[in-house]
Motif scaffolding. Sequence first.
Motif, PDB file in Angstrom:
ATOM      1  N   THR A 101      46.397 -33.113  -5.041  1.00  0.00           N
ATOM      2  CA  THR A 101      46.787 -32.200  -3.690  1.00  0.00           C
ATOM      3  C   THR A 101      46.091 -31.083  -3.412  1.00  0.00           C
ATOM      4  N   ASN A 103      47.819 -28.462  -4.362  1.00  0.00           N
ATOM      5  CA  ASN A 103      48.647 -27.449  -3.845  1.00  0.00           C
ATOM      6  C   ASN A 103      49.382 -27.342  -5.046  1.00  0.00           C
ATOM      7  N   ASP A 106      52.811 -28.620  -6.202  1.00  0.00           N
ATOM      8  CA  ASP A 106      52.903 -30.018  -6.644  1.00  0.00           C
ATOM      9  C   ASP A 106      53.020 -30.204  -8.100  1.00  0.00           C
ATOM     10  N   THR A 185      54.530 -20.669  -3.994  1.00  0.00           N
ATOM     11  CA  THR A 185      54.434 -21.166  -5.354  1.00  0.00           C
ATOM     12  C   THR A 185      55.122 -20.335  -6.653  1.00  0.00           C
TER      13      THR A 185
END
Length: 263
Positions: A101, A103, A106, A185
């Motif tokens: 992804t 990201n 994730d 994050t």
Amino acid sequence: MTSLDKPTTEDTTQQDDARAVTEAALFEAFGGVRGMVETVLPGLLFVTIFTINKDLHWSAIAALAVSLLLVVVRLAMRDTVKHAFSGVFGVVFGVVFAMMTGNAKDFYLPGMLYTLGLALTYIVTTLAGVPLIGLMLGPVFKENLSWRTRNPGRKAAYAKASWAWGLILLAKCAILFPLYWWADTTQLGWVLVALKIPPFLLAVWLTWVFLAKAPAPIDVFAEMEAEEKAEQERKAEREAEREGDAGAPERGESAGGRHRRET
């Protein structure tokens, strides 16, 4: 309190032994201090590196490398590797998700989904009458599933412990999943690291409290060994009886032969 109500030294000793066995079983089942370190370290390394340089690739590589190193250390020490391997699988899935992804958040998603699934499993199995904690610890206590039908007090303790695990993990998910959507994050990562150990220790402590007060486990392995020994003794007795019955006519014939010779 009368003298009959006071706990005897033998009762106190048995209670202490039960607590010690429970502590050892929980330590073995959940990995102890090293298991906690192996659970926390990869995620801690990931969020630390990502906080410093915001580089997903280096953070993921570092987390995966330390997980593999923990497995190698276990193998070198010829110790059980189930906790280290579970950490590796979690990190691998996290790395794959994050790389696919792009990201970094994730990286934590597989572990969060696993926690949610585990929480629901604790609750569903308890409602079904087979609490997951009992399934996990039964073999450790050498009682297998005897607690389901032969030890209702112990079954109740396993049910309480499973409820505790399920609700604690659900509470953890209630904190993490909103952060997954709303926080960045680094915020999610540090909160997740902070929530690794305290909920786990609380659940383990509650499990210890419930089981320490429960009836002693039924050692089905000892029962099987005793039954096998008794069966061997019965078999030996039957063989001895058959040998005795077979020898009786021979002794009768010998006595008859001597009587004929004398007459």
